[in-house]
Scaffold this motif. Structure first.
Motif, mmCIF file in Angstrom:
data_model
loop_
_atom_site.group_PDB
_atom_site.id
_atom_site.type_symbol
_atom_site.label_atom_id
_atom_site.label_comp_id
_atom_site.label_asym_id
_atom_site.label_seq_id
_atom_site.Cartn_x
_atom_site.Cartn_y
_atom_site.Cartn_z
ATOM 1 N N ASP A 1 4.338 1.830 -5.095
ATOM 2 C CA ASP A 1 4.891 2.933 -4.316
ATOM 3 C C ASP A 1 5.116 4.109 -5.259
ATOM 4 O O ASP A 1 5.856 4.000 -6.240
ATOM 5 C CB ASP A 1 6.219 2.476 -3.694
ATOM 6 N N THR B 1 1.700 5.843 -0.775
ATOM 7 C CA THR B 1 2.603 6.978 -0.670
ATOM 8 C C THR B 1 2.749 7.418 0.780
ATOM 9 O O THR B 1 1.820 7.278 1.571
ATOM 10 C CB THR B 1 2.087 8.158 -1.534
ATOM 11 N N HIS C 1 1.261 13.142 0.285
ATOM 12 C CA HIS C 1 0.477 13.360 -0.920
ATOM 13 C C HIS C 1 0.124 14.830 -1.069
ATOM 14 O O HIS C 1 0.163 15.591 -0.120
ATOM 15 C CB HIS C 1 -0.821 12.552 -0.873
#
Length: 224
Positions: free
Chosen positions: A58, A84, A87
């Motif tokens: 993560d 994620t 981004h």
């Protein structure tokens, strides 16, 4: 013949999310969760101790810079799949340059996550379609590079250019071997030579050079 499952470390800070990812991966016959981590230092310690094939990381994990953490984990021999909730092109570029083998958005769903882990374990690169689109758009927005980059790519042998092109299309080592009718070991040898000759530390960096040199066109990659 039964194969040994790929060992995976899941490094996610939220316990409920981490538990869900672990349960999902453990339900796959070819994957086995070897360890878990809830913060950066623990992820490094667990990876060093267990030597997993893949770390699901993560990027919001507390306690460390994402790119530096990727570098630490890959330094222990693991392939890193970054996950994620959001981004930016800059963040994706940083973690790929640091050695990540893939990036997937948490909203992509379980099938995408499993496929991404398998692709990274097989030595390939996996980018979430939304991430890949942003990265390619960024590449297109830049001026064509390149006489220096193109010259470096031209110095590769014909077979090495073929391997680099297939890497840019997203094929892993096994798929490249099948496409070119050569062994996995031969593919690994060619990939190593490509990275060495181009001065690249990661496959992702080599793929960027393939685009910037003009060896691979975005339109062709999209249709593959």
């Amino acid at each position: 013949m039964k194969t040994t499952p790929t060992r995976v470390v899941v490094a996610v800070d939220q316990p409920l999310v981490r538990g869900g990812v672990c349960a999902l991966l453990d339900a796959q016959a070819d994957l086995a969760v070897a360890g878990q981590a809830g913060w950066a230092a623990e992820a490094i310690r667990v990876t060093a101790a267990l030597a997993p094939g893949v770390v699901v990381l993560d990027l919001g994990l507390s306690g460390g810079d994402p790119a530096e953490l990727v570098g630490e984990l890959t330094g222990h021999g693991a392939r890193v799949l970054a996950i994620t909730t959001g981004h930016t092109v800059a963040l994706v570029a940083r973690v790929l340059r640091a050695g990540a083998s893939g990036v997937v958005l948490t909203g992509a769903g379980p099938v995408a996550l499993i496929g991404a882990v398998r692709a990274c374990a097989a030595g390939g690169i996996w980018l979430d379609p939304a991430v890949a689109g942003d990265v390619l758009c960024e590449l297109l927005s830049q001026p064509v590079t390149g006489q220096a980059t193109a010259a470096m790519v031209r110095r590769l042998t014909e077979r090495e250019r073929e391997v680099l092109e297939l890497m840019a299309y997203g094929l892993d080592n096994a798929e490249i071997a099948r496409r070119l009718f050569i062994s996995d070991l031969t593919v690994r040898t060619h990939v190593g030579r490509v990275l060495h000759k181009l001065g690249c530390g990661t496959r992702a960096h080599a793929v960027v050079m393939a685009y910037r040199s003009g060896l691979v066109r975005v339109e062709a990659a999209a249709l593959t």
